[in-house]
Design an enzyme around this catalytic site. Structure first.
Site, PDB file in Angstrom:
ATOM      1  N   GLN A  10     -10.036  24.755 -12.594  1.00 56.15           N
ATOM      2  CA  GLN A  10     -10.924  25.265 -11.558  1.00 56.15           C
ATOM      3  C   GLN A  10     -12.275  25.660 -12.147  1.00 56.15           C
ATOM      4  O   GLN A  10     -12.347  26.210 -13.240  1.00 56.15           O
ATOM      5  CB  GLN A  10     -10.264  26.492 -10.903  1.00 56.15           C
ATOM      6  CG  GLN A  10     -10.723  26.745  -9.496  1.00 56.15           C
ATOM      7  CD  GLN A  10      -9.717  27.586  -8.704  1.00 56.15           C
ATOM      8  OE1 GLN A  10      -8.527  27.508  -8.942  1.00 56.15           O
ATOM      9  NE2 GLN A  10     -10.188  28.360  -7.768  1.00 56.15           N
ATOM     10  N   SER A  89      -5.092  25.102 -17.263  1.00 55.62           N
ATOM     11  CA  SER A  89      -4.578  25.711 -16.031  1.00 55.62           C
ATOM     12  C   SER A  89      -4.163  24.634 -15.029  1.00 55.62           C
ATOM     13  O   SER A  89      -3.227  23.876 -15.279  1.00 55.62           O
ATOM     14  CB  SER A  89      -5.626  26.680 -15.456  1.00 55.62           C
ATOM     15  OG  SER A  89      -5.106  27.427 -14.396  1.00 55.62           O
ATOM     16  N   LEU A  90      -4.872  24.528 -13.913  1.00 58.58           N
ATOM     17  CA  LEU A  90      -4.613  23.472 -12.924  1.00 58.58           C
ATOM     18  C   LEU A  90      -4.537  22.091 -13.577  1.00 58.58           C
ATOM     19  O   LEU A  90      -3.753  21.224 -13.171  1.00 58.58           O
ATOM     20  CB  LEU A  90      -5.750  23.493 -11.896  1.00 58.58           C
ATOM     21  CG  LEU A  90      -6.072  22.202 -11.159  1.00 58.58           C
ATOM     22  CD1 LEU A  90      -5.024  21.922 -10.109  1.00 58.58           C
ATOM     23  CD2 LEU A  90      -7.443  22.268 -10.545  1.00 58.58           C
ATOM     24  N   ARG A 114       0.486  25.321  -4.922  1.00 59.27           N
ATOM     25  CA  ARG A 114       0.043  26.294  -5.923  1.00 59.27           C
ATOM     26  C   ARG A 114      -1.230  26.993  -5.454  1.00 59.27           C
ATOM     27  O   ARG A 114      -1.346  28.219  -5.528  1.00 59.27           O
ATOM     28  CB  ARG A 114      -0.209  25.552  -7.245  1.00 59.27           C
ATOM     29  CG  ARG A 114      -0.730  26.405  -8.400  1.00 59.27           C
ATOM     30  CD  ARG A 114      -0.974  25.487  -9.601  1.00 59.27           C
ATOM     31  NE  ARG A 114      -1.284  26.205 -10.821  1.00 59.27           N
ATOM     32  CZ  ARG A 114      -2.511  26.476 -11.242  1.00 59.27           C
ATOM     33  NH1 ARG A 114      -3.562  26.102 -10.511  1.00 59.27           N
ATOM     34  NH2 ARG A 114      -2.719  27.119 -12.386  1.00 59.27           N
ATOM     35  N   HIS A 196      -3.587  34.102 -13.652  1.00 62.06           N
ATOM     36  CA  HIS A 196      -2.912  34.219 -14.955  1.00 62.06           C
ATOM     37  C   HIS A 196      -2.702  35.670 -15.374  1.00 62.06           C
ATOM     38  O   HIS A 196      -2.959  36.054 -16.504  1.00 62.06           O
ATOM     39  CB  HIS A 196      -3.686  33.437 -16.028  1.00 62.06           C
ATOM     40  CG  HIS A 196      -3.816  31.984 -15.705  1.00 62.06           C
ATOM     41  ND1 HIS A 196      -2.744  31.119 -15.755  1.00 62.06           N
ATOM     42  CD2 HIS A 196      -4.865  31.250 -15.254  1.00 62.06           C
ATOM     43  CE1 HIS A 196      -3.137  29.916 -15.371  1.00 62.06           C
ATOM     44  NE2 HIS A 196      -4.404  29.966 -15.052  1.00 62.06           N
ATOM     45  N   GLN A 245       3.266  29.629 -16.379  1.00 56.64           N
ATOM     46  CA  GLN A 245       1.809  29.553 -16.528  1.00 56.64           C
ATOM     47  C   GLN A 245       1.074  30.416 -15.502  1.00 56.64           C
ATOM     48  O   GLN A 245      -0.004  30.943 -15.780  1.00 56.64           O
ATOM     49  CB  GLN A 245       1.379  28.080 -16.380  1.00 56.64           C
ATOM     50  CG  GLN A 245      -0.073  27.802 -16.683  1.00 56.64           C
ATOM     51  CD  GLN A 245      -0.692  26.834 -15.687  1.00 56.64           C
ATOM     52  OE1 GLN A 245      -0.955  27.188 -14.557  1.00 56.64           O
ATOM     53  NE2 GLN A 245      -0.928  25.610 -16.133  1.00 56.64           N
TER      54      GLN A 245
END
Length: 295
Positions: A10, A89-90, A114, A196, A245
């Site tokens: 992101q 991440s993503l 998500r 996170h 995660q």
């Protein structure tokens, strides 16, 4: 020569992203149209001609970056020949689809779930993130641990750049303490919530069921995952790391270091922007990093 393919998360979005891929060939166009159907809205309209505000919505941002990355990887064809992959991440979901561990449809569905789960978690409690520049990771970790309110290290992006995540109160206290400790900057980020961090627990619970019900196969090469910065090929372990995660830190610094230690000689970023190339160079100035492109 070992090549690592890396996939952004992101923040890499921009208006007009993916339009060149849509016009590239019938296969790419078909995947975008399939995505519109799966998502139930024309994300292509928002990607190609929307506004910055449109693209900042989590339920748009995450699928948009995923689509750009995955369709670009598929368009590379035989040129896409990774020795290893990783995603920020993503981007971990993009990496899994590109490495044939996850189908396009399942990957997009999980990314959409998500994004919506994270959005809901953000609305449950006001929370935010801040970038801390110019301090050792250990100092940031120690100071966060001393604060009573919720605040944790969230993104280990490169040496001297660590993003923290938590409640509004926790972030404010930590930023003040980290500035006193010598941080060059403690910059609050304009994000919707504490990604996170433990505040994402409701999203983790929601997503766990979806991930466990999804088929993940052994990838064509190891995927270095955010949660532990280690290479994985076992589908059960990959699933568990994807679940963990959401509330765990993105260990990007450690991931790049481990990939280099395991022989990665060049890094190719697949997706919008060039953020990861910059981070790779900050981890190791000798590393080669470039963007994926189609001839």
């Amino acid at each position: 020569m070992k090549t690592a393919y890396i996939f952004p998360g992101q923040g890499a979005q921009f208006v007009g992203m993916g339009q060149d891929l849509y016009n590239l060939n019938s296969e790419s166009k078909s995947l975008f149209e399939q995505a519109n159907e799966i998502l139930g809205f024309r994300i292509t309209d928002l990607m190609f001609t929307g506004t910055d505000e449109d693209l900042k919505q989590t339920n748009v941002t995450q699928p948009a970056i995923f689509l750009h990355s995955v369709i670009l990887a598929k368009a590379l064809g035989d040129k896409f020949n990774p020795s290893m992959v990783a995603g920020h991440s993503l981007g971990e979901f993009s990496a899994l689809v590109a490495a044939n561990a996850l189908s396009f449809e399942d990957g997009l569905t999980l990314v959409s779930k998500r994004a919506n789960a994270m959005q809901k978690a953000c609305e449950l409690q006001p929370s935010t993130m801040a970038a801390i520049l110019g301090l050792e990771d250990e100092v940031v970790e120690q100071i966060c641990a001393q604060i009573d309110a919720i605040v944790v290290p969230a993104n280990y992006n490169c040496p001297g750049q660590l993003v923290i995540s938590g409640s509004i109160e926790g972030i404010e206290e930590a930023c003040a303490a980290l500035t006193i400790a010598g941080a060059k900057r403690a910059l609050k980020l304009s994000v919707g919530g504490a990604f996170h961090s433990p505040l994402m627990e409701p999203a983790k619970v929601e997503l766990q069921e979806a991930i466990e019900a999804t088929s993940i196969k052994e990838p064509i090469c190891p995927i270095y995952q955010n949660f532990d910065a280690l290479p994985h090929t076992d589908p059960a372990q990959i699933k568990q790391n994807l679940i963990d995660q959401l509330t765990g830190a993105v260990r990007w610094t450690q991931t790049v270091q481990k990939m280099i230690a395991d022989g990665a000689e060049s890094f190719i970023e697949v997706g919008p922007g060039n953020v990861l190339q910059g981070l790779v160079k900050k981890v190791d100035r000798q590393a080669q990093a470039s963007a994926a492109f189609i001839d």
